[in-house]
Design a protein around this motif. Structure first.
Motif, PDB file in Angstrom:
ATOM      1  N   ARG A   1       4.019  35.506  -3.136  1.00  0.00           N
ATOM      2  CA  ARG A   1       2.808  34.860  -3.655  1.00  0.00           C
ATOM      3  C   ARG A   1       2.089  34.020  -2.618  1.00  0.00           C
ATOM      4  N   LEU A   2       2.837  33.277  -1.807  1.00  0.00           N
ATOM      5  CA  LEU A   2       2.184  32.432  -0.815  1.00  0.00           C
ATOM      6  C   LEU A   2       1.416  33.281   0.188  1.00  0.00           C
ATOM      7  N   ARG A   3       2.037  34.303   0.724  1.00  0.00           N
ATOM      8  CA  ARG A   3       1.364  35.164   1.696  1.00  0.00           C
ATOM      9  C   ARG A   3       0.118  35.804   1.075  1.00  0.00           C
ATOM     10  N   SER A   4       0.251  36.311  -0.136  1.00  0.00           N
ATOM     11  CA  SER A   4      -0.897  36.927  -0.818  1.00  0.00           C
ATOM     12  C   SER A   4      -2.026  35.928  -1.019  1.00  0.00           C
ATOM     13  N   SER A   5      -1.674  34.712  -1.418  1.00  0.00           N
ATOM     14  CA  SER A   5      -2.697  33.675  -1.618  1.00  0.00           C
ATOM     15  C   SER A   5      -3.402  33.330  -0.316  1.00  0.00           C
ATOM     16  N   MET A   6      -2.636  33.251   0.760  1.00  0.00           N
ATOM     17  CA  MET A   6      -3.232  32.927   2.058  1.00  0.00           C
ATOM     18  C   MET A   6      -4.158  34.052   2.533  1.00  0.00           C
ATOM     19  N   VAL A   7      -3.715  35.292   2.417  1.00  0.00           N
ATOM     20  CA  VAL A   7      -4.537  36.430   2.837  1.00  0.00           C
ATOM     21  C   VAL A   7      -5.795  36.520   1.982  1.00  0.00           C
ATOM     22  N   ASP A   8      -5.650  36.352   0.671  1.00  0.00           N
ATOM     23  CA  ASP A   8      -6.819  36.387  -0.217  1.00  0.00           C
ATOM     24  C   ASP A   8      -7.814  35.285   0.131  1.00  0.00           C
ATOM     25  N   ALA A   9      -7.309  34.081   0.420  1.00  0.00           N
ATOM     26  CA  ALA A   9      -8.194  32.963   0.769  1.00  0.00           C
ATOM     27  C   ALA A   9      -8.935  33.249   2.074  1.00  0.00           C
ATOM     28  N   PHE A  10      -8.230  33.757   3.072  1.00  0.00           N
ATOM     29  CA  PHE A  10      -8.853  34.103   4.354  1.00  0.00           C
ATOM     30  C   PHE A  10      -9.949  35.146   4.142  1.00  0.00           C
ATOM     31  N   ASN A  11      -9.612  36.231   3.435  1.00  0.00           N
ATOM     32  CA  ASN A  11     -10.567  37.326   3.238  1.00  0.00           C
ATOM     33  C   ASN A  11     -11.760  36.911   2.395  1.00  0.00           C
ATOM     34  N   SER A  12     -11.531  36.117   1.352  1.00  0.00           N
ATOM     35  CA  SER A  12     -12.640  35.650   0.507  1.00  0.00           C
ATOM     36  C   SER A  12     -13.588  34.747   1.285  1.00  0.00           C
TER      37      SER A  12
END
Length: 150
Positions: free
Chosen positions: A88-99
């Protein structure tokens, strides 16, 4: 663009992995074999840092072209240090970067003085967030001795 801030940001990020993780109210439990406990404040700030890097990366690409992966490489380093495994943490970080990248890219269509200034603000914000993450994870005794030096 702002190399002084960048030279401060990377050591601060690297310092995060050398500190013991401090458990707090509202803990986050990662999934899988490599689970650890991190505070909600930590999670908020590390995701905010990923978002800030995404915004800065969009401006950098706009101004210098797709081959400039300066801020993206910092994001990759951050992921490697703070969320090296799927979860979850990695996914949240990647999503935040991409958004943040997408939003900043949609907001700007030229590399002007405002874009250059915004990248400096993002760099400064990233430095503040990284320092906050380091301070939040320092043991209490280390924080007190640092205050004594001020």
């Amino acid at each position: 663009m702002n190399k002084k801030i960048v030279h401060v940001l990377l050591p601060a990020l690297l310092g995060l992995t050398l500190l013991p993780v401090r458990a707090a109210h509202g803990q986050y439990q990662a999934q899988g074999e490599y689970a650890d406990v991190r505070s909600q404040d930590y999670l908020r700030d590390v995701v905010a840092l990923a978002s800030t890097l995404g915004s800065a990366h969009a401006i950098r690409v706009l101004c210098n072209g797709r081959n400039d992966q300066y801020w993206r490489s910092y994001m990759q380093e951050l992921l490697g240090l703070e969320a090296p495994y799927q979860g979850r943490l990695r996914s949240s970080m990647v999503d935040a970067f991409n958004s943040a990248y997408s939003a900043e890219a949609a907001r700007r269509n030229s590399c002007d003085a405002g874009a250059v200034s915004a990248e400096k603000v993002y760099a400064s914000t990233g430095e503040r967030l990284a320092n906050s993450l380091v301070q939040a994870n320092l043991p209490e005794a280390a924080r007190r001795s640092g205050e004594d030096n001020d």
